[in-house]
Scaffold this active site. Structure first.
Site, PDB file in Angstrom:
ATOM      1  CE  LYS A  80      -4.565   0.674   0.355  1.00  0.00           C
ATOM      2  NZ  LYS A  80      -5.620  -0.161  -0.204  1.00  0.00           N
ATOM      3  N   GLY A 180     -26.423   2.169   3.132  1.00  0.00           N
ATOM      4  CA  GLY A 180     -25.591   2.887   2.164  1.00  0.00           C
ATOM      5  C   GLY A 180     -25.943   2.431   0.767  1.00  0.00           C
ATOM      6  CB  VAL A 181     -28.189   3.244  -1.743  1.00  0.00           C
ATOM      7  CG1 VAL A 181     -28.697   2.261  -2.801  1.00  0.00           C
ATOM      8  CG2 VAL A 181     -29.031   3.102  -0.496  1.00  0.00           C
ATOM      9  N   GLY A 182     -24.511   3.711  -2.298  1.00  0.00           N
ATOM     10  CA  GLY A 182     -23.584   4.311  -3.261  1.00  0.00           C
ATOM     11  C   GLY A 182     -23.503   3.466  -4.519  1.00  0.00           C
ATOM     12  CG  ASN A 183     -21.243   4.894  -7.858  1.00  0.00           C
ATOM     13  OD1 ASN A 183     -22.348   5.353  -8.100  1.00  0.00           O
ATOM     14  ND2 ASN A 183     -20.139   5.599  -7.974  1.00  0.00           N
ATOM     15  CB  VAL A 184     -20.333  -0.894  -4.434  1.00  0.00           C
ATOM     16  CG1 VAL A 184     -20.396  -2.390  -4.105  1.00  0.00           C
ATOM     17  CG2 VAL A 184     -18.961  -0.559  -5.027  1.00  0.00           C
ATOM     18  CB  ALA A 185     -24.872  -0.209  -1.989  1.00  0.00           C
TER      19      ALA A 185
END
Length: 364
Positions: A80, A180-185
């Site tokens: 990282k 959470g309903v972002g792009n992935v969700a």
């Protein structure tokens, strides 16, 4: 901080400090383990309180990538980078190109990607100086937006966890509470809806909630109410540490499986889920779709091949549940053990190979 003592405790291989005065670059690259292959892990840009805080974060995240890549079955180790600076104000072309030259100097021991505070554009600038970078623009042969791929992997993981809890991996008629309903969700909700699951959603962003309600007939609740809803599966897909002393007593779900990182506030919360008989899909196993996807770029990206590989998240989780039963340990500890067993197996195989008088020639 006694750096060598810390590195020795957790068996880190390398810690590099990179600076370029002209561009303002101050970067720390941590390489944890390259037993399985070159270290792959993103570049994070953040305003750290101190240099010590930045070093600690780089080391912690690098170790996490070793486990994530090993558990995903990838032939990659863990590393990282953290860049100290404000991603909104301190970025410039020279900074990322200088960093690209440092990566090139590692000659393939470390491969970077996007992370918090960095973008596809930043990766493109790094790519001007080195090929040891993933997550670049599609015109350069990249896989593009990783969200749909990550979501597909989480969906497959939820099915594996459902099979463990309910005896069947069918999600038809199951109620899934998505935090959470972002792009992935949002993409995940699409897969769940298509299979006939009932959705309960929440997000601090009202537009995201409305989008899921309109597209998938989801029921919306306030953010603080998501833990206590009647549901079969709780899918944390926003911030970390939502499995904690306050939320666990409220949960009615039999499964915790979602896309968020660091879902357990502390390992003791994984112990409590285990004691309660709640099936927990360890986050770095279920959300590995993104890293599996970018890893495919290293051999010339092929979407069909990448998606096939993402489907192995299902069997990876089945293996975690087997180890959990075999050793009577919580699933978070079983995931660590699965990763450690894979690394140890290859270490022993190499030792035996060398003991027999052979020599290993690196492919890179």
């Amino acid at each position: 901080m006694e750096i060598f003592k810390y590195m020795e405790s957790y068996d880190y291989e390398q810690l590099l400090f990179c600076q370029d005065e002209q561009s303002g670059l101050k970067a720390i690259v941590a390489i944890h383990d390259t037993t399985l292959g070159p270290a792959l892990g993103g570049t994070r840009m953040w305003t750290y309180d101190s240099e010590e805080a930045a070093i600690t974060d780089a080391l912690r995240l690098a170790k996490g990538m070793t486990y994530k890549n090993a558990a995903a079955g990838l032939n990659l180790g863990g590393g990282k980078t953290v860049i100290i600076g404000d991603p909104k104000k301190d970025k410039n072309e020279a900074m990322f190109r200088a960093f690209g030259r440092f990566i090139q100097g590692l000659n393939g021991r470390y491969i970077t990607a996007e992370d918090v505070g960095t973008t596809v554009n930043d990766m493109d600038l790094i790519h001007e100086e080195t090929d040891f970078v993933t997550g670049i623009s599609p015109e350069f042969g990249s896989s593009g937006n990783p969200s749909p791929v990550t979501a597909y992997g989480v969906y497959k993981g939820i099915k594996a966890a459902a099979k463990q809890a309910f005896g069947t991996d069918s999600l038809e008629g199951k109620t899934v509470a998505v935090q959470g309903v972002g792009n992935v969700a949002f993409n995940l909700c699409g897969h769940l809806h298509e299979e006939g699951a009932q959705l309960i959603v929440t997000d601090i962003n009202k537009e995201s909630v409305n989008r899921a309600v309109e597209a998938y007939g989801a029921k919306a609740v306030d953010p603080e109410d998501i833990y206590q809803v009647d549901c079969d599966i709780y899918a944390p897909c926003a911030l970390g540490a939502t499995i904690n002393d306050e939320t666990i007593p409220q949960l009615k779900a039999k499964v915790v499986a979602g896309a968020a990182n660091n879902q357990l506030q502390d390992t003791k919360h994984g112990d409590i889920l285990h004691e309660k008989g709640i099936v927990y899909a360890p986050d770095y196993v279920i959300n590995a779709g993104g890293v599996i996807n970018v890893a495919d770029e290293l051999i010339g990206y092929n979407q069909d091949r990448a998606m096939k590989r993402v489907e192995t998240i299902y069997s990876n989780l089945e293996r975690v549940f087997e180890i959990s039963k075999r050793d009577n340990i919580p699933t978070y500890a079983a995931a660590d053990r699965m990763a450690e067993e894979r690394i140890e197996m290859l270490k022993q195989s190499r030792s035996q190979f060398l003991a027999n008088g052979h020599h290993i020639i690196s492919r890179r």
